[in-house]
Design a protein around this motif. Structure first.
Motif, mmCIF file in Angstrom:
data_model
loop_
_atom_site.group_PDB
_atom_site.id
_atom_site.type_symbol
_atom_site.label_atom_id
_atom_site.label_comp_id
_atom_site.label_asym_id
_atom_site.label_seq_id
_atom_site.Cartn_x
_atom_site.Cartn_y
_atom_site.Cartn_z
ATOM 1 N N TRP A 177 -34.458 -23.482 -60.310
ATOM 2 C CA TRP A 177 -35.476 -23.252 -61.584
ATOM 3 C C TRP A 177 -34.995 -24.278 -61.762
ATOM 4 O O TRP A 177 -34.699 -25.912 -61.075
ATOM 5 N N LEU A 178 -35.435 -24.579 -62.809
ATOM 6 C CA LEU A 178 -36.473 -26.440 -63.341
ATOM 7 C C LEU A 178 -34.669 -27.293 -63.133
ATOM 8 O O LEU A 178 -34.511 -28.330 -62.926
ATOM 9 N N LEU A 179 -33.308 -26.733 -63.843
ATOM 10 C CA LEU A 179 -31.880 -27.745 -64.109
ATOM 11 C C LEU A 179 -31.878 -27.282 -62.537
ATOM 12 O O LEU A 179 -31.510 -28.778 -62.152
ATOM 13 N N GLY A 180 -31.771 -26.318 -62.243
ATOM 14 C CA GLY A 180 -31.727 -26.510 -60.668
ATOM 15 C C GLY A 180 -32.122 -27.792 -59.479
ATOM 16 O O GLY A 180 -32.026 -28.541 -58.472
ATOM 17 N N GLN A 181 -34.284 -27.833 -59.973
ATOM 18 C CA GLN A 181 -35.085 -28.405 -59.164
ATOM 19 C C GLN A 181 -34.765 -30.290 -59.569
ATOM 20 O O GLN A 181 -34.445 -30.785 -58.936
ATOM 21 N N PHE A 182 -33.851 -30.316 -60.631
ATOM 22 C CA PHE A 182 -33.788 -31.623 -61.309
ATOM 23 C C PHE A 182 -32.332 -31.974 -60.026
ATOM 24 O O PHE A 182 -32.622 -33.032 -59.964
ATOM 25 N N SER A 183 -31.365 -31.190 -60.583
ATOM 26 C CA SER A 183 -29.864 -31.549 -59.558
ATOM 27 C C SER A 183 -29.957 -31.873 -58.519
ATOM 28 O O SER A 183 -28.993 -32.377 -57.531
ATOM 29 N N SER A 184 -30.968 -31.029 -57.089
ATOM 30 C CA SER A 184 -31.049 -31.086 -56.022
ATOM 31 C C SER A 184 -32.275 -32.513 -55.460
ATOM 32 O O SER A 184 -32.570 -32.455 -55.422
ATOM 33 N N PRO A 185 -31.390 -32.759 -54.800
ATOM 34 C CA PRO A 185 -31.370 -33.845 -53.926
ATOM 35 C C PRO A 185 -32.702 -33.401 -52.827
ATOM 36 O O PRO A 185 -33.816 -35.071 -52.659
ATOM 37 N N ALA A 186 -32.971 -32.337 -52.764
ATOM 38 C CA ALA A 186 -34.275 -31.936 -51.690
ATOM 39 C C ALA A 186 -35.247 -31.766 -52.811
ATOM 40 O O ALA A 186 -36.520 -32.129 -52.518
ATOM 41 N N MET A 187 -35.238 -31.802 -53.983
ATOM 42 C CA MET A 187 -36.661 -30.990 -54.710
ATOM 43 C C MET A 187 -36.786 -32.772 -55.768
ATOM 44 O O MET A 187 -37.949 -32.528 -56.031
ATOM 45 N N ASN A 188 -35.808 -33.524 -56.425
ATOM 46 C CA ASN A 188 -35.837 -34.854 -57.266
ATOM 47 C C ASN A 188 -36.223 -36.030 -56.489
ATOM 48 O O ASN A 188 -34.681 -36.527 -55.649
ATOM 49 N N HIS A 189 -37.301 -36.558 -56.809
ATOM 50 C CA HIS A 189 -37.349 -37.628 -55.876
ATOM 51 C C HIS A 189 -38.136 -38.461 -56.752
ATOM 52 O O HIS A 189 -38.331 -39.396 -56.491
ATOM 53 N N ARG A 190 -37.282 -38.096 -58.476
ATOM 54 C CA ARG A 190 -37.541 -39.915 -59.277
ATOM 55 C C ARG A 190 -36.780 -40.680 -58.700
ATOM 56 O O ARG A 190 -35.886 -40.621 -58.107
ATOM 57 N N THR A 191 -37.199 -41.972 -59.481
ATOM 58 C CA THR A 191 -37.211 -42.963 -59.114
ATOM 59 C C THR A 191 -36.089 -43.674 -61.197
ATOM 60 O O THR A 191 -35.458 -44.343 -60.760
ATOM 61 N N ASP A 192 -36.592 -42.966 -61.991
ATOM 62 C CA ASP A 192 -36.095 -43.179 -63.548
ATOM 63 C C ASP A 192 -34.249 -42.861 -63.646
ATOM 64 O O ASP A 192 -33.733 -41.539 -62.956
ATOM 65 N N ARG A 193 -34.248 -42.193 -64.740
ATOM 66 C CA ARG A 193 -33.088 -42.244 -65.346
ATOM 67 C C ARG A 193 -32.485 -40.967 -64.982
ATOM 68 O O ARG A 193 -31.305 -39.971 -65.162
ATOM 69 N N TRP A 194 -33.809 -39.638 -64.940
ATOM 70 C CA TRP A 194 -33.464 -38.623 -64.704
ATOM 71 C C TRP A 194 -33.797 -38.337 -63.193
ATOM 72 O O TRP A 194 -33.913 -37.046 -62.488
ATOM 73 N N GLY A 195 -33.292 -39.202 -62.023
ATOM 74 C CA GLY A 195 -33.900 -39.051 -60.272
ATOM 75 C C GLY A 195 -32.709 -39.763 -59.310
ATOM 76 O O GLY A 195 -32.094 -41.205 -60.686
ATOM 77 N N GLY A 196 -32.166 -39.535 -58.467
ATOM 78 C CA GLY A 196 -31.288 -40.662 -57.730
ATOM 79 C C GLY A 196 -30.331 -40.371 -57.450
ATOM 80 O O GLY A 196 -30.141 -39.121 -56.804
ATOM 81 N N SER A 197 -29.099 -40.826 -57.794
ATOM 82 C CA SER A 197 -28.016 -40.846 -58.543
ATOM 83 C C SER A 197 -27.808 -39.334 -58.670
ATOM 84 O O SER A 197 -28.309 -38.755 -59.058
ATOM 85 N N LEU A 198 -26.011 -38.647 -58.002
ATOM 86 C CA LEU A 198 -25.666 -37.539 -58.724
ATOM 87 C C LEU A 198 -26.038 -37.427 -60.788
ATOM 88 O O LEU A 198 -26.154 -36.248 -61.701
ATOM 89 N N GLU A 199 -25.177 -38.919 -60.623
ATOM 90 C CA GLU A 199 -25.108 -38.442 -63.048
ATOM 91 C C GLU A 199 -26.104 -38.598 -62.638
ATOM 92 O O GLU A 199 -26.693 -38.171 -64.037
ATOM 93 N N ASN A 200 -27.795 -39.737 -62.610
ATOM 94 C CA ASN A 200 -28.862 -39.024 -62.812
ATOM 95 C C ASN A 200 -29.591 -37.696 -63.055
ATOM 96 O O ASN A 200 -30.384 -37.176 -63.724
#
Length: 647
Positions: A177-200
């Motif tokens: 679901w949405l929060l899981g999409q952001f926490s997943s490296p398979a679904m989150n390909h962002r390069t800003d502060r909301w993607g990349g590292s697990l912290e982001n």
């Protein structure tokens, strides 16, 4: 004082000043149907209330959607609409009548919204990235403004839920679901502060937790559901799952550890375990996470045995057990366990009958529980009835259920079964490892028959003339169906055996087995025999195997068969049986498949001749189960129950 049967499982636990009377909570289950404004009707409330009545310490209503753009079904509670308040209040009150805490799940479909054809306000979905989702819908990458707006939506939804009288909110951060999409490296390909590292990648979840906490205050419990591991290509494993749990530790009050990504069919059977996966398959994820956090941890995953649940709590693998399908199959599961009646528990066999009906017919349903979906009408006792003399002909699951229900209503009941054992076709499941929960249902029904006072007469094939001589007021025929025997040359060859060959610890079969009939039964037999090391071939005349199975169950079988040695021939017709094996006609020409034995699984046909012979053998004659039309256990049990109610 500790419960003498399950001292750990039955012990209370206090979560942020909220006491749960035991350690079994009802995991989130959403509503297949709502009213036209997406408010819960009395029917849905009655369903959830019945779970509460059975002894669960908390019941969660699933998929309360926090934002109009986040709806993934056409029927989900709209937590962004204040007009949802009255039905939510009624639902909370229903739980509280049974000393059960009311929990609401807060969710957002993100890029998987609209997956069931519900159009969003913008015509596009929102998610971590710009993309086209699996359903062909465009997905727009969320801006910073979007992220903060949706986080505020979670907070406002939580505030509404608290106002309605619910005791806890559950933030859905797993299953893709949405929060899981952001926490997943398979679904989150962002390069800003909301993607990349697990912290982001965890930043959005932490923001949502912060907004929810602001909305409900410090003394209102928050549960967070996460996938301990995704089990999908490019997804995270338990190592990152542990780090995710550590990030939310102390910020929420329960860490609810599930698994998988809901929209990936490969792992759907892990998120919602099939019968081919061991019970408690996801417990180890919770156990690993619990070693690294101070927050109480909840676990789940095909759990249906109170002994296993007790061991999980006693050994510290988790603090809380959550169950969903088991509470459909037997809502009174906790009450039975804690009162020493565990042998009367109907255990979920993970057949996906509930999921299939939820997704296709928009109803609550269970193969073993005929009351599911009709709780509202069952809240009130059926009209009193004058005791009658009742004969039930047939001791399969339908006949047993009919006899138990009729006896429970005060009738004098005699059940006749021509074989030496009760159970009918379910006896074929006794020695199949992945069907043990289904066979257990036979033993549960036998126990209920004994307690109900039904006069059970085995090894007695009652004829219509003998039944008429008994002068019964009512006869219920539950005589079942007969195997279809194809009229092909050699069908009487000694190589040919029926399903009764499976009614023993070691099947009476040679090494090379050809299964004639690739429906659900034949396919499951193939999986069983392959597990025993047999050389198995399925022959099916249709263009697909297991065409009569629920699609979720078939997906589970496909996953098993992928690593098996089972050979499948579709569009293939049996022409003859010889000493060499089965002669077939395939699209490529004639084929002889060598066989030590040929197992008949060509289907069943209602025994109409015998059923019709009972017409007029009593003032009222009812039919139930396979003698009407060969079908599934769910039809047999349900019709048996309601025929008895009709007396």
């Amino acid at each position: 004082m500790k419960n003498k049967y399950y001292p750990h499982l039955a012990s209370p636990i206090t979560i942020n000043n909220l006491t749960f009377k035991n350690r079994i909570l009802g995991a989130p289950m959403s509503n297949p149907e709502l009213d036209s404004d997406c408010n819960m009707r009395k029917e849905e409330i009655a369903f959830h209330e019945n779970r509460a009545r059975g002894g669960l310490a908390g019941v969660a209503i699933g998929l309360g959607i926090v934002d109009a753009i986040g709806r993934s079904h056409t029927k989900e509670v709209k937590l962004y609409d204040v007009m949802s308040l009255p039905s939510l209040k009624e639902a909370a009150n229903a739980m509280h009548r049974h000393n059960c805490n009311a929990v609401m799940e807060l969710a957002h479909g993100g890029k998987f919204a609209n997956a069931r054809g519900h159009g969003s306000a913008e015509g596009v979905n929102i998610g971590p990235n710009d993309e086209i989702n699996g359903e062909g819908h465009p997905v727009r990458s969320m801006t910073e403004e979007d992220i903060y707006r949706v986080a505020d939506c979670f907070g406002q939804a939580a505030k509404l839920v608290k106002e309605a009288g619910f005791d806890m909110v559950l933030i859905h951060g797993g299953h893709g679901w949405l929060l899981g999409q952001f926490s997943s490296p398979a679904m989150n390909h962002r390069t800003d502060r909301w993607g990349g590292s697990l912290e982001n990648r965890m930043r959005f979840s932490l923001l949502v937790i912060e907004k929810v906490r602001e909305a409900v205050g410090p003394d209102f419990p928050i549960e967070f559901r996460m996938s301990g591991a995704e089990f999908t290509k490019g997804g995270y494993g338990i190592e990152e799952g542990i780090e995710m749990a550590k990030a939310i530790d102390g910020k929420v009050d329960i860490i609810h550890v599930s698994a998988g990504v809901h929209e990936d069919p490969e792992v759907f059977v892990r998120t919602h375990p099939s019968m081919f996966i061991e019970h408690g398959c996801n417990v180890y994820l919770a156990a690993e996470i619990k070693k690294h956090v101070k927050t109480p941890v909840a676990t789940l995953g095909g759990l249906n045995d109170p002994d296993m649940m007790e061991e999980i709590i006693a050994t510290g693998k988790a603090d809380i057990i959550e169950i969903a399908r088991q509470s459909i199959c037997d809502p009174y599961f906790p009450e039975k366990a804690f009162s020493g009646n565990k042998d009367d528990i109907t255990r979920c066999c993970r057949c996906f009958t509930c999921f299939y009906n939820y997704l296709t017919n928009r109803t609550f349903c269970c193969a073993f529980n005929p009351v599911v979906g009709n709780e509202l009408e069952h809240k009130h006792a059926f009209p009193p009835t004058t005791p009658k003399k009742v004969i039930v002909v047939g001791g399969g699951p339908g006949g047993m259920e009919a006899a138990i229900t009729a006896a429970g209503r005060g009738h004098s009941v005699t059940l006749y079964e021509k074989n030496s054992r009760l159970g009918g076709q379910l006896l074929s499941e006794q020695y199949i490892p992945f069907k043990q929960d289904m066979y257990n249902f036979v033993k549960v029904l036998e126990g209920r028959l004994a307690k109900s006072g039904v006069d059970v007469r085995l090894n007695t094939e009652l004829t219509a003339e003998q039944a008429a001589a008994e002068n019964a007021d009512v006869i219920i025929t539950a005589i079942g169906a007969k195997p279809i025997v194809p009229p092909i040359p050699g069908i009487d060859n000694e190589k040919v055996v029926g399903l009764t060959a499976l009614h023993q610890p070691e099947p009476a079969l040679g090494q090379k087995v050809v299964i004639l009939g690739g429906g659900l039964v034949g396919s499951e037999c193939a999986i069983y025999l392959d597990g025993l090391g047999k050389d198995v071939t399925i022959v099916e005349m249709k263009d697909d195997w297991a065409a009569d199975s629920y699609f979720m169950h078939k997906n589970a079988m496909k996953i098993y068969m992928r690593d098996s040695n089972i050979k499948i021939h579709v569009n293939t017709t049996a022409k003859a049986i010889t000493d060499k094996g089965l002669v077939c006609q395939t699209p490529e020409g004639e084929l002889v498949i060598p066989a030590d034995n040929i197992l008949l699984a060509a289907g069943m046909k209602a025994d109409r001749k015998t059923a019709e012979s009972f017409y007029n053998a009593a003032p009222r004659v009812f039919e139930t189960g396979d003698c009407i039309k060969a079908g599934r256990v769910v039809e047999a049990v349900t019709t048996g129950y309601y025929r008895a109610i009709d007396i």
